[in-house]
Scaffold this motif. Sequence first.
Motif, mmCIF file in Angstrom:
data_model
loop_
_atom_site.group_PDB
_atom_site.id
_atom_site.type_symbol
_atom_site.label_atom_id
_atom_site.label_comp_id
_atom_site.label_asym_id
_atom_site.label_seq_id
_atom_site.Cartn_x
_atom_site.Cartn_y
_atom_site.Cartn_z
ATOM 1 N N GLY A 181 0.790 -1.231 0.000
ATOM 2 C CA GLY A 181 0.000 0.000 0.000
ATOM 3 C C GLY A 181 0.817 1.274 0.000
ATOM 4 O O GLY A 181 0.285 2.349 -0.263
ATOM 5 N N LEU A 182 2.113 1.162 0.277
ATOM 6 C CA LEU A 182 2.966 2.349 0.299
ATOM 7 C C LEU A 182 3.767 2.453 -0.991
ATOM 8 O O LEU A 182 3.985 1.475 -1.695
ATOM 9 C CB LEU A 182 3.904 2.300 1.499
ATOM 10 N N GLU A 183 4.225 3.676 -1.305
ATOM 11 C CA GLU A 183 5.019 3.903 -2.512
ATOM 12 C C GLU A 183 6.398 3.278 -2.377
ATOM 13 O O GLU A 183 6.968 3.223 -1.283
ATOM 14 C CB GLU A 183 5.180 5.402 -2.754
ATOM 15 N N HIS A 184 6.924 2.817 -3.517
ATOM 16 C CA HIS A 184 8.290 2.303 -3.543
ATOM 17 C C HIS A 184 9.260 3.450 -3.253
ATOM 18 O O HIS A 184 8.969 4.614 -3.509
ATOM 19 C CB HIS A 184 8.623 1.730 -4.926
ATOM 20 N N ALA A 185 10.440 3.115 -2.750
ATOM 21 C CA ALA A 185 11.487 4.103 -2.486
ATOM 22 C C ALA A 185 12.197 4.457 -3.796
ATOM 23 O O ALA A 185 12.187 3.678 -4.761
ATOM 24 C CB ALA A 185 12.493 3.544 -1.483
ATOM 25 N N ASP A 186 12.825 5.631 -3.849
ATOM 26 C CA ASP A 186 13.602 6.035 -5.019
ATOM 27 C C ASP A 186 14.636 4.973 -5.355
ATOM 28 O O ASP A 186 15.308 4.441 -4.463
ATOM 29 C CB ASP A 186 14.314 7.366 -4.764
ATOM 30 N N GLY A 187 14.749 4.652 -6.640
ATOM 31 C CA GLY A 187 15.756 3.703 -7.096
ATOM 32 C C GLY A 187 15.376 2.244 -6.965
ATOM 33 O O GLY A 187 16.183 1.364 -7.259
ATOM 34 N N CYS A 188 14.143 1.946 -6.566
ATOM 35 C CA CYS A 188 13.713 0.559 -6.402
ATOM 36 C C CYS A 188 13.653 -0.127 -7.766
ATOM 37 O O CYS A 188 13.041 0.387 -8.700
ATOM 38 C CB CYS A 188 12.341 0.508 -5.739
ATOM 39 N N ASP A 189 14.259 -1.306 -7.878
ATOM 40 C CA ASP A 189 14.259 -2.007 -9.165
ATOM 41 C C ASP A 189 12.945 -2.764 -9.418
ATOM 42 O O ASP A 189 12.743 -3.324 -10.487
ATOM 43 C CB ASP A 189 15.450 -2.952 -9.298
ATOM 44 N N ASN A 190 12.042 -2.755 -8.471
ATOM 45 C CA ASN A 190 10.766 -3.439 -8.620
ATOM 46 C C ASN A 190 9.633 -2.474 -8.970
ATOM 47 O O ASN A 190 8.529 -2.904 -9.264
ATOM 48 C CB ASN A 190 10.436 -4.184 -7.327
ATOM 49 N N GLU A 191 9.894 -1.181 -8.962
ATOM 50 C CA GLU A 191 8.858 -0.193 -9.245
ATOM 51 C C GLU A 191 8.687 0.004 -10.743
ATOM 52 O O GLU A 191 9.644 0.155 -11.487
ATOM 53 C CB GLU A 191 9.210 1.156 -8.607
ATOM 54 N N ALA A 192 7.430 0.021 -11.175
ATOM 55 C CA ALA A 192 7.118 0.295 -12.575
ATOM 56 C C ALA A 192 6.817 1.777 -12.745
ATOM 57 O O ALA A 192 6.272 2.420 -11.848
ATOM 58 C CB ALA A 192 5.914 -0.522 -13.018
ATOM 59 N N CYS A 193 7.164 2.315 -13.894
ATOM 60 C CA CYS A 193 6.845 3.697 -14.230
ATOM 61 C C CYS A 193 5.338 3.807 -14.425
ATOM 62 O O CYS A 193 4.739 2.995 -15.133
ATOM 63 C CB CYS A 193 7.572 4.101 -15.510
ATOM 64 N N THR A 194 4.710 4.792 -13.808
ATOM 65 C CA THR A 194 3.266 4.971 -13.939
ATOM 66 C C THR A 194 2.890 5.559 -15.293
ATOM 67 O O THR A 194 1.718 5.580 -15.650
ATOM 68 C CB THR A 194 2.719 5.867 -12.815
ATOM 69 N N GLU A 195 3.861 5.982 -16.053
ATOM 70 C CA GLU A 195 3.608 6.533 -17.395
ATOM 71 C C GLU A 195 3.675 5.442 -18.469
ATOM 72 O O GLU A 195 2.758 5.286 -19.264
ATOM 73 C CB GLU A 195 4.618 7.635 -17.707
#
Length: 109
Positions: A22-36
């Motif tokens: 439920g929380l946002e990924h941290a800067d530089g996380c390799d598991n986060e997808a771009c919302t764009e």
Amino acid sequence: MATLIKDMTKREYCHDCGTSIGLEHADGCDNEACTECGLQKISCGCEGVVSRERWTGIPRLRMLQICEEQDLYTKWSDGGWVSADRDDPKSMHDLNRAAVILMNKMVNG
């Protein structure tokens, strides 16, 4: 049914940045997808995107694999999302339907 769905386990914390569900990924996380663009945020090249993906407990790569295994694709049409064929140039992975299938499998065994 695909093995990936059967063997999937929900993770309380992101394996890379440690954020909770439920929380946002941290800067530089390799598991986060771009919302764009939907690609890996740290390497997609999109500039000026300020929105952040929230950790769902399911690694994005697994969700994409489920979409491919189950042939789950969608596209925007006439003001709403509709099912689409894999070969349609406007289609994209339907992560929402993949999540429903996965969550139902987790709840119902």
